[in-house]
Structures are given as structure tokens and as C-alpha cells.
Scaffold this motif. Sequence first.
Motif, short mmCIF file in Angstrom:
data_model
loop_
_atom_site.label_atom_id
_atom_site.label_comp_id
_atom_site.label_asym_id
_atom_site.label_seq_id
_atom_site.Cartn_x
_atom_site.Cartn_y
_atom_site.Cartn_z
N VAL A 38 0.84 -1.20 0.00
CA VAL A 38 0.00 0.00 0.00
C VAL A 38 0.87 1.25 0.00
N HIS A 39 0.32 2.30 -0.57
CA HIS A 39 0.94 3.63 -0.50
C HIS A 39 -0.14 4.66 -0.20
N LEU A 40 0.21 5.62 0.62
CA LEU A 40 -0.73 6.71 0.92
C LEU A 40 -0.96 7.55 -0.34
N SER A 41 0.14 7.90 -1.01
CA SER A 41 0.04 8.74 -2.20
C SER A 41 -0.06 7.86 -3.44
N ASN A 42 -0.52 8.46 -4.54
CA ASN A 42 -0.56 7.74 -5.81
C ASN A 42 0.83 7.83 -6.44
N ILE A 43 1.61 6.76 -6.30
CA ILE A 43 3.01 6.83 -6.73
C ILE A 43 3.14 7.02 -8.25
N GLN A 44 2.10 6.68 -8.99
CA GLN A 44 2.15 6.86 -10.45
C GLN A 44 2.02 8.33 -10.86
N LYS A 45 1.51 9.14 -9.94
CA LYS A 45 1.28 10.57 -10.23
C LYS A 45 2.47 11.42 -9.84
N ARG A 46 3.52 10.78 -9.29
CA ARG A 46 4.62 11.52 -8.70
C ARG A 46 5.89 11.41 -9.56
N GLU A 47 7.07 11.67 -8.95
CA GLU A 47 8.31 11.66 -9.74
C GLU A 47 8.51 10.29 -10.40
N ASP A 48 9.26 10.32 -11.51
CA ASP A 48 9.49 9.08 -12.29
C ASP A 48 10.04 7.94 -11.43
N PHE A 49 10.98 8.26 -10.51
CA PHE A 49 11.61 7.16 -9.76
C PHE A 49 10.60 6.42 -8.89
N ARG A 50 9.46 7.09 -8.59
CA ARG A 50 8.45 6.44 -7.75
C ARG A 50 7.50 5.56 -8.57
N HIS A 51 7.60 5.64 -9.88
CA HIS A 51 6.67 4.86 -10.71
C HIS A 51 6.98 3.37 -10.65
N VAL A 52 8.24 3.05 -10.31
CA VAL A 52 8.64 1.65 -10.22
C VAL A 52 8.60 1.21 -8.77
N SER A 53 7.97 0.06 -8.52
CA SER A 53 8.06 -0.56 -7.19
C SER A 53 8.63 -1.95 -7.39
#
Length: 148
Positions: A99-114
Motif C-alpha cells: 500500500v501507498h498513501l500517495s498515488n506513486i504513479q502521479k509523482r516523480e518518475d523514480f516512484r513509478h517503479v516498485s
Amino acid sequence: MKRVLIIHGPNLNLTGSRETDIYGEVSFEEINNIIKREASKLDLAVKIQQSNSEGEIIDFIHSAKNNFDAIIINPGAYSHYSYAIMDAIGAIDIPVIEVHLSNIQKREDFRHVSVTATRCLGQISGFGPYSYVLALNAVKLLEDSLKE
Ligand code: DQA
């Protein structure tokens, strides 16, 4: 009753006071209360742990073996680069929901990958504290298919 281990990763203990424009103003303590209330509504037993250290998070994951039916984890920034946590999730035989609080896809590029999510059953991202509520409901919906 199914047992669910909740693991909060680094910096999540500061939720409510850090970057509130992104993570909101609900405190870490209140998020944990929301989790406990939802778990009791769903008849799930929860244990909540938090650590800022990669190794300790790995130990939490290992210790879930034989003691829990599912894990809900927010690995924080480790999501994006911890192959060690990824491998720990892959090494245990119980379902893990990220789970993530924020939408990681909407944020900086490095957060798009988990990298950690690649070993998880699924990922819920962007609903603030309700990401945990949705994950608990996913465990409840799947409970018949979870191992005793
Ligand atoms: C987070 C997202 C991560 O990218 C970030 O490093 C966090 C929190 C979230 O819950 O939105 O610490 O996991």
C-alpha cells in the motif's frame, strides 16, 4: 480469525507532520487507529509494526512465516529500490499486499517503479489512510483462499 501483519516502512512514523500536502494531516497514530477499527469490523486480528531500517523490515517479514495469514506493507521509499525487501517478500509463502498513501504513479518518475510490488499479490496506492482500509478489505474478500 485471520491474522494480518501491518508493516510501515521508513518515515511513515512522521505521517501527519511531514509533507502534508502529499501525505495528508492524519497522524500516524490515527492511521493505526483507523486500521485497528477496520480490522475489528472485519473480524481480522492485526499486529502493527514500523521501522526505518531495511534489515528490521526484512526481519518482520521473515517472522510473519507461520504466524500470520497475510501482510500489508507500505515499504516507503524502499519500494523503489530494495531488492532485499523484494526477496524477503518472495521468500515467504503468505500473500503480501503493498500500500501507498500517495498515488506513486502521479509523482516523480523514480516512484513509478516498485520493485517490492513485483513479489506482492497486488498494490493499492493513492487513497491516503484508506489504502490500508482497502487492503484489509482485500484480505477479507480473499480470506477463504488464504491458508489457515
Ligand atoms: C509512500 C510513497 C513513497 O514513494 C515514499 O517514499 C514514502 C511514502 C506512500 O505511502 O505514499 O515514504 O510509500
